[in-house]
Design a protein around this motif. Structure first.
Motif, PDB file in Angstrom:
ATOM      1  N   VAL A 123       0.865  -1.179   0.000  1.00 50.92           N
ATOM      2  CA  VAL A 123       0.000   0.000   0.000  1.00 50.92           C
ATOM      3  C   VAL A 123       0.902   1.230   0.000  1.00 50.92           C
ATOM      4  CG1 VAL A 123      -1.807   1.219   1.263  1.00 50.92           C
ATOM      5  CG2 VAL A 123      -1.761  -1.269   1.269  1.00 50.92           C
ATOM      6  N   LYS A 124       0.562   2.231  -0.792  1.00 56.26           N
ATOM      7  CA  LYS A 124       1.442   3.398  -0.948  1.00 56.26           C
ATOM      8  C   LYS A 124       1.472   4.301   0.273  1.00 56.26           C
ATOM      9  CE  LYS A 124       1.439   3.545  -5.869  1.00 56.26           C
ATOM     10  NZ  LYS A 124       2.387   4.110  -6.765  1.00 56.26           N
ATOM     11  N   SER A 125       0.360   4.364   1.018  1.00 55.86           N
ATOM     12  CA  SER A 125       0.276   5.297   2.134  1.00 55.86           C
ATOM     13  C   SER A 125      -0.253   4.597   3.379  1.00 55.86           C
ATOM     14  CB  SER A 125      -0.657   6.452   1.759  1.00 55.86           C
ATOM     15  OG  SER A 125      -0.995   7.203   2.882  1.00 55.86           O
ATOM     16  N   GLY A 126       0.316   4.965   4.521  1.00 57.60           N
ATOM     17  CA  GLY A 126      -0.165   4.417   5.784  1.00 57.60           C
ATOM     18  C   GLY A 126      -1.595   4.839   6.069  1.00 57.60           C
ATOM     19  N   ALA A 127      -1.946   6.043   5.653  1.00 64.13           N
ATOM     20  CA  ALA A 127      -3.315   6.527   5.858  1.00 64.13           C
ATOM     21  C   ALA A 127      -4.317   5.670   5.080  1.00 64.13           C
ATOM     22  CB  ALA A 127      -3.428   7.979   5.450  1.00 64.13           C
ATOM     23  N   SER A 128      -3.939   5.262   3.881  1.00 61.86           N
ATOM     24  CA  SER A 128      -4.826   4.398   3.090  1.00 61.86           C
ATOM     25  C   SER A 128      -5.016   3.042   3.774  1.00 61.86           C
ATOM     26  CB  SER A 128      -4.248   4.174   1.696  1.00 61.86           C
ATOM     27  OG  SER A 128      -4.172   5.377   0.997  1.00 61.86           O
ATOM     28  N   LEU A 129      -3.955   2.521   4.351  1.00 61.15           N
ATOM     29  CA  LEU A 129      -4.053   1.241   5.066  1.00 61.15           C
ATOM     30  C   LEU A 129      -4.977   1.363   6.272  1.00 61.15           C
ATOM     31  CD1 LEU A 129      -3.122  -1.695   5.361  1.00 61.15           C
ATOM     32  CD2 LEU A 129      -1.212  -0.838   6.738  1.00 61.15           C
ATOM     33  N   VAL A 130      -4.829   2.450   7.035  1.00 64.14           N
ATOM     34  CA  VAL A 130      -5.687   2.664   8.206  1.00 64.14           C
ATOM     35  C   VAL A 130      -7.141   2.807   7.769  1.00 64.14           C
ATOM     36  CG1 VAL A 130      -6.250   4.296  10.052  1.00 64.14           C
ATOM     37  CG2 VAL A 130      -3.889   3.626   9.667  1.00 64.14           C
ATOM     38  N   LEU A 131      -7.396   3.543   6.710  1.00 69.35           N
ATOM     39  CA  LEU A 131      -8.754   3.714   6.210  1.00 69.35           C
ATOM     40  C   LEU A 131      -9.357   2.376   5.784  1.00 69.35           C
ATOM     41  CD1 LEU A 131     -11.039   5.648   5.486  1.00 69.35           C
ATOM     42  CD2 LEU A 131      -9.994   5.908   3.244  1.00 69.35           C
ATOM     43  N   PHE A 132      -8.587   1.589   5.052  1.00 67.74           N
ATOM     44  CA  PHE A 132      -9.063   0.278   4.612  1.00 67.74           C
ATOM     45  C   PHE A 132      -9.360  -0.623   5.806  1.00 67.74           C
ATOM     46  CE2 PHE A 132      -7.993  -4.167   3.695  1.00 67.74           C
ATOM     47  CZ  PHE A 132      -9.016  -4.460   2.804  1.00 67.74           C
ATOM     48  N   LEU A 133      -8.428  -0.687   6.760  1.00 68.76           N
ATOM     49  CA  LEU A 133      -8.644  -1.539   7.934  1.00 68.76           C
ATOM     50  C   LEU A 133      -9.828  -1.045   8.768  1.00 68.76           C
ATOM     51  CD1 LEU A 133      -4.951  -2.239   9.015  1.00 68.76           C
ATOM     52  CD2 LEU A 133      -6.533  -3.769   7.802  1.00 68.76           C
ATOM     53  N   GLY A 134     -10.015   0.271   8.829  1.00 70.63           N
ATOM     54  CA  GLY A 134     -11.166   0.821   9.553  1.00 70.63           C
ATOM     55  C   GLY A 134     -12.479   0.419   8.904  1.00 70.63           C
ATOM     56  N   ILE A 135     -12.529   0.444   7.592  1.00 66.92           N
ATOM     57  CA  ILE A 135     -13.747   0.050   6.874  1.00 66.92           C
ATOM     58  C   ILE A 135     -14.019  -1.433   7.084  1.00 66.92           C
ATOM     59  CG2 ILE A 135     -14.725  -0.283   4.561  1.00 66.92           C
ATOM     60  CD1 ILE A 135     -13.368   2.383   3.800  1.00 66.92           C
ATOM     61  N   VAL A 136     -12.981  -2.258   7.020  1.00 67.94           N
ATOM     62  CA  VAL A 136     -13.149  -3.696   7.252  1.00 67.94           C
ATOM     63  C   VAL A 136     -13.659  -3.940   8.669  1.00 67.94           C
ATOM     64  CG1 VAL A 136     -11.904  -5.888   7.490  1.00 67.94           C
ATOM     65  CG2 VAL A 136     -11.478  -4.421   5.515  1.00 67.94           C
ATOM     66  N   LEU A 137     -13.077  -3.251   9.653  1.00 69.01           N
ATOM     67  CA  LEU A 137     -13.516  -3.402  11.038  1.00 69.01           C
ATOM     68  C   LEU A 137     -14.981  -2.999  11.204  1.00 69.01           C
ATOM     69  CD1 LEU A 137     -12.791  -3.957  14.038  1.00 69.01           C
ATOM     70  CD2 LEU A 137     -12.297  -1.510  14.204  1.00 69.01           C
ATOM     71  N   LEU A 138     -15.365  -1.887  10.609  1.00 69.89           N
ATOM     72  CA  LEU A 138     -16.756  -1.437  10.721  1.00 69.89           C
ATOM     73  C   LEU A 138     -17.718  -2.420  10.049  1.00 69.89           C
ATOM     74  CD1 LEU A 138     -16.372   2.405  10.238  1.00 69.89           C
ATOM     75  CD2 LEU A 138     -16.871   1.158  12.344  1.00 69.89           C
ATOM     76  N   LEU A 139     -17.325  -2.987   8.917  1.00 69.88           N
ATOM     77  CA  LEU A 139     -18.170  -3.998   8.268  1.00 69.88           C
ATOM     78  C   LEU A 139     -18.324  -5.238   9.147  1.00 69.88           C
ATOM     79  CD1 LEU A 139     -17.010  -3.749   4.551  1.00 69.88           C
ATOM     80  CD2 LEU A 139     -19.250  -3.134   5.485  1.00 69.88           C
ATOM     81  N   LEU A 140     -17.244  -5.651   9.790  1.00 69.15           N
ATOM     82  CA  LEU A 140     -17.323  -6.806  10.694  1.00 69.15           C
ATOM     83  C   LEU A 140     -18.233  -6.509  11.886  1.00 69.15           C
ATOM     84  CD1 LEU A 140     -13.606  -8.021  10.675  1.00 69.15           C
ATOM     85  CD2 LEU A 140     -15.597  -9.175   9.662  1.00 69.15           C
ATOM     86  N   ILE A 141     -18.117  -5.317  12.435  1.00 69.18           N
ATOM     87  CA  ILE A 141     -18.966  -4.940  13.575  1.00 69.18           C
ATOM     88  C   ILE A 141     -20.430  -4.866  13.142  1.00 69.18           C
ATOM     89  CG2 ILE A 141     -19.524  -3.047  15.156  1.00 69.18           C
ATOM     90  CD1 ILE A 141     -16.473  -2.549  15.326  1.00 69.18           C
ATOM     91  N   CYS A 142     -20.713  -4.290  11.979  1.00 69.42           N
ATOM     92  CA  CYS A 142     -22.094  -4.221  11.469  1.00 69.42           C
ATOM     93  C   CYS A 142     -22.661  -5.618  11.243  1.00 69.42           C
ATOM     94  CB  CYS A 142     -22.167  -3.406  10.181  1.00 69.42           C
ATOM     95  SG  CYS A 142     -21.981  -1.647  10.438  1.00 69.42           S
ATOM     96  N   THR A 143     -21.845  -6.509  10.706  1.00 77.19           N
ATOM     97  CA  THR A 143     -22.293  -7.883  10.491  1.00 77.19           C
ATOM     98  C   THR A 143     -22.620  -8.558  11.821  1.00 77.19           C
ATOM     99  OG1 THR A 143     -20.945  -8.041   8.500  1.00 77.19           O
ATOM    100  CG2 THR A 143     -21.655 -10.111   9.487  1.00 77.19           C
ATOM    101  N   HIS A 144     -21.757  -8.376  12.799  1.00 77.47           N
ATOM    102  CA  HIS A 144     -21.998  -8.979  14.115  1.00 77.47           C
ATOM    103  C   HIS A 144     -23.267  -8.413  14.754  1.00 77.47           C
ATOM    104  CE1 HIS A 144     -21.314 -10.599  18.078  1.00 77.47           C
ATOM    105  NE2 HIS A 144     -21.425  -9.379  18.571  1.00 77.47           N
ATOM    106  N   LEU A 145     -23.444  -7.102  14.691  1.00 72.95           N
ATOM    107  CA  LEU A 145     -24.636  -6.492  15.281  1.00 72.95           C
ATOM    108  C   LEU A 145     -25.906  -6.916  14.544  1.00 72.95           C
ATOM    109  CD1 LEU A 145     -23.310  -2.931  16.144  1.00 72.95           C
ATOM    110  CD2 LEU A 145     -23.716  -4.847  17.699  1.00 72.95           C
TER     111      LEU A 145
END
Length: 135
Positions: A63-85
């Protein structure tokens, strides 16, 4: 230490304080509080203490930017939390339906035995107004 690192640390500590306060007031269940505290510590500590490490990790993943990695991981985390809820809501809806059916069966049995007076209003209309009308 840059202003961004200080800002990240302050915001992270404030969020952790909010999670602990919500847990203390019982506005957040323990299992969710633990999840958010782990996420908060796992994100804030590395970002505020080792900001250069984020870019190194991002480069290791291609990944070219650390910010992009954090954004991607944040979206994945939120999708997992939404699925669990969503799963938990589905379980609670099923439990509520089962309990409503059991209450209706018990009420019918009690009315058949003349323990309860027959009701003119359906169960969905019970509330403060319906209760006041009964008196």
């Amino acid at each position: 230490m840059s202003q961004l690192n200080i800002f990240t640390a302050v915001v992270g500590l404030a969020l952790l304080a909010v999670f602990f306060e919500m847990l203390r007031r019982r506005q957040l269940r323990e299992k969710y509080a633990v999840l958010w505290i782990i996420v908060g510590i796992g994100v804030v500590v590395p970002l505020s203490i080792f900001p250069g490490a984020l870019n190194s990790v991002a480069e290791a993943f291609g990944v070219k930017s650390g910010a992009s990695l954090v954004l991607f991981l944040g979206i994945v985390l939120l999708l997992l939390i939404c699925t669990h809820l969503s799963w938990e809501v589905s379980q609670l809806e099923e439990e509520t339906r089962t309990l409503a059916e059991e209450v209706a069966l018990i009420r019918t049995q009690l009315e058949e035995r003349s323990v309860l007076p027959e009701r003119d209003t359906p169960a969905t209309e019970i509330g403060p107004k319906a209760a006041a009308d009964d008196h």
